[in-house]
Design an enzyme around this catalytic site. Structure first.
Site, PDB file in Angstrom:
ATOM      1  CG  HIS A   1      -0.389  -0.082   2.329  1.00 18.58           C
ATOM      2  ND1 HIS A   1       0.604  -0.729   3.514  1.00 18.58           N
ATOM      3  CD2 HIS A   1       0.150   1.437   2.997  1.00 18.58           C
ATOM      4  CE1 HIS A   1       1.137  -0.451   4.448  1.00 18.58           C
ATOM      5  NE2 HIS A   1       0.541   0.259   4.351  1.00 18.58           N
ATOM      6  CB  THR A   2       3.864   2.535   0.829  1.00 17.22           C
ATOM      7  OG1 THR A   2       5.057   1.214   0.635  1.00 17.22           O
ATOM      8  CG2 THR A   2       3.750   2.317   2.637  1.00 17.22           C
ATOM      9  CD  GLN A   3       4.993  -2.123  -4.363  1.00 19.23           C
ATOM     10  OE1 GLN A   3       3.912  -2.306  -4.970  1.00 19.23           O
ATOM     11  NE2 GLN A   3       6.040  -2.528  -3.242  1.00 19.23           N
TER      12      GLN A   3
ATOM     13  CG  ASP B   1       6.384   3.217   4.708  1.00 20.64           C
ATOM     14  OD1 ASP B   1       5.877   3.441   5.934  1.00 20.64           O
ATOM     15  OD2 ASP B   1       5.461   3.216   3.962  1.00 20.64           O
TER      16      ASP B   1
END
Lengths: 268, 285
Positions: B62-64, B166
């Site tokens: 989800h940090t991409q 992150d």
């Protein structure tokens, strides 16, 4: 003039066969480029930089990106150099035959239609992004042609890797009814913006002014990134510019005897 | 800085107080020591779930990518200080979701920052900067963070997060005026940073930077600098899809930081030759 319909897949099998055997696909020279065009009061001004790149190397420092299509139509090309040169050359030939058949001046929309139908047929694999401009009996025209075959009709347009840099200059400086000098200055500024702000564009600015009377092809209108220093061959050093640290005089006559004589007979 | 117990969760990062959901033996012992009477009968200790524990061995993804984003921020120095400019749009993909998001914020009297990219990460960064400024204020010794210190701090924060895979998904512009000299720097989401006389993030690099290179001089007056900024903002609005015609200008001078009210620029969509492009070639487009 129309070829067989559809994409010709004949060579794909051969290419696959070659790649399976380990042959490397040859790289292509791209023109990371800035090209631009603008319609002014009486005609069209086209501009282009002159750098041709193969990967990260500059392949040609002074290539010509403004191609002849007809006496009243010229076309700037960005993308793969081979594609732009061949597709514009092909359309130029087709139009010349057409002029012989009809006996009239070529129209810019004819060139545009021939280009877009060829590019669409190859579904974007012919990587040519073009700025096509010219003046015919109906007036000045300026079109952009994209590799997949779509076109736009615009008063000002830019293509290539430096297109955003050049478009910023156009958006800031365009107005209706430019004079020829204003249009030339604006296009030169836009190409300069690409040359100095985009790594894929460089060297010089070419301009091409087309109006009803004719064409002014200004090759190397501005030389922007010339060498600042020219080396002299042979090198000439001023007397006294090299300090003498140590001097030793050796008399060769001590070991060498100089005699007069007949030259040796050599095999003829 | 006030003391904060460090978080041991790699997911949450430093500075967060809560502990993991799984109680450590030490915590269990502590609870027993307190005794039943003192332990609350309802509710539990504050905790957060460590997403890594629930992920079942899959890597975090989800940090991409960013979710709510801002577009370019522009900055130039001039004779008396620094100007930052941006629009006020928070886009959610291609939707213009938040039309009044302030992307230019004051840090203290000598420094302002602007950010593009993920706006929630920008809000977190503002929280960190506000904590630092509040600590300075409470110290009450007349010192405040200098602009290059803010720049340096943000470089370290962003590079540190990048090394943990992150990242804070932002490109930040730091503008300030300290010691009689203007300061302008930028930090990218992987920690790339530099200072220059004019900077831009995102699309502004392609559209605004060439115009700044042509027209910028370090001794520009405020009127000239504002005019150049307006021109750059207008071009960015014309050619950037994720932008709106509502901008803010932040000015940092010896007098302090002022962030203008949102304003719009005159745009021209009525060039004669746009009106009927196929006039000379009926049937084409």
């Amino acid at each position: 003039m129309a070829g067989q319909g559809g994409f010709a897949f004949d060579l794909c099998k051969r290419n696959e066969f070659l790649e399976a055997r380990g042959a490397k696909h040859p790289g292509f020279t791209k023109t990371g480029t800035t090209i631009a065009g603008i319609i002014y009061k009486d005609g069209v001004v086209l501009g282009a930089d002159t750098r041709s790149t193969a990967g990260t190397t500059v392949a040609d420092k002074n290539c010509e990106k403004i191609h002849y299509i007809a006496p009243n139509i010229y076309c700037c090309g960005a993308g793969t150099a081979a594609d732009t040169e061949n597709v514009t050359g092909m359309v130029a030939s087709q139009l010349e035959l057409h002029r012989y058949a009809t006996g009239t001046q070529s129209r810019v929309v004819t060139a545009m239609t021939l280009l877009k139908s060829h590019l669409f047929r190859y579904q974007g694999h012919v990587s040519a992004a073009l700025v096509l401009g010219g003046v015919d009996f109906r007036g000045p025209h300026l079109f952009t042609v994209y590799p997949h075959g779509s076109t736009d009709s615009l008063p000002y347009c830019t293509m290539g890797s430096g297109s955003l840099n050049a478009m910023a200059v156009f958006e800031a400086g365009y107005k209706d009814d430019l004079t020829k000098e204003e249009a030339m200055e604006l296009v030169a500024r836009a190409i300069r913006s690409g040359v100095f702000n985009d790594l894929g564009s460089g060297s010089n600015v070419d301009l091409c002014v087309i109006n009803k009377e004719g064409v002014e092809y200004k090759r190397n209108y501005e030389l922007l990134q010339g060498k600042t220093y020219q080396r002299q061959f042979p090198q000439r050093f001023a007397a006294g510019s090299v300090p003498v640290v140590h001097e030793r005089v050796y008399d060769v006559r001590r070991v060498v005897t100089v005699t007069e004589g007949e030259p040796m007979e050599m095999e003829s | 800085m006030l003391h904060r117990p460090p978080s041991h969760s790699a997911a949450i990062g430093p500075g967060a107080v809560p502990c993991l959901a799984l109680p450590t033996p030490a915590a269990l012992e502590q609870r027993q020591q307190l005794g039943a009477a003192q332990a609350p009968s309802c509710g539990a200790e504050a905790f957060t779930v460590d997403p890594a524990a629930l992920a079942g061995g899959q890597p975090r993804k989800h940090t991409q990518y960013p979710y709510v984003t801002g577009t370019s921020v522009l900055g130039i120095t001039y004779k008396d200080g620094v100007l930052l400019a941006s629009d006020t749009l928070g886009a959610y993909g291609s939707t213009k979701r938040y039309k009044s998001f302030e992307r230019l914020r004051k840090v203290n009297d000598v420094c302002a920052v602007g950010a593009s990219g993920e706006l929630s990460d920008f809000q977190y960064i503002m929280r960190l900067l506000e904590e630092l400024s509040d600590d300075d204020f409470c110290m009450d010794d007349g010192h405040h963070l200098k602009p290059h210190e803010v720049h340096s701090y943000l470089c370290r924060v962003l590079y540190n997060r990048r090394n943990k895979f992150d990242p804070l998904w932002n490109s930040i512009v730091v503008g300030g005026f300290y010691g009689g000299k203007p300061f302008l720097g930028t930090v990218g989401m992987i920690g790339t940073n530099y200072t220059d006389e004019h900077v831009a993030t995102g699309f502004g690099n392609h559209l605004a930077r060439p115009l700044m290179r042509e027209k910028h001089r370090p001794d520009m007056s405020e009127e000239e600098a504002t005019a150049l900024m307006h021109e750059c903002l207008k071009v960015c609005y014309y050619r950037d899809k994720n932008s709106i015609n509502k901008f803010q200008l932040a000015k940092v001078t010896a007098e302090g930081v002022t962030i203008s009210e949102p304003f719009a620029l005159e745009t021209d969509w009525n060039y004669k030759l746009f009106a009927n492009p196929a006039a000379n070639a009926p049937g084409t487009w």
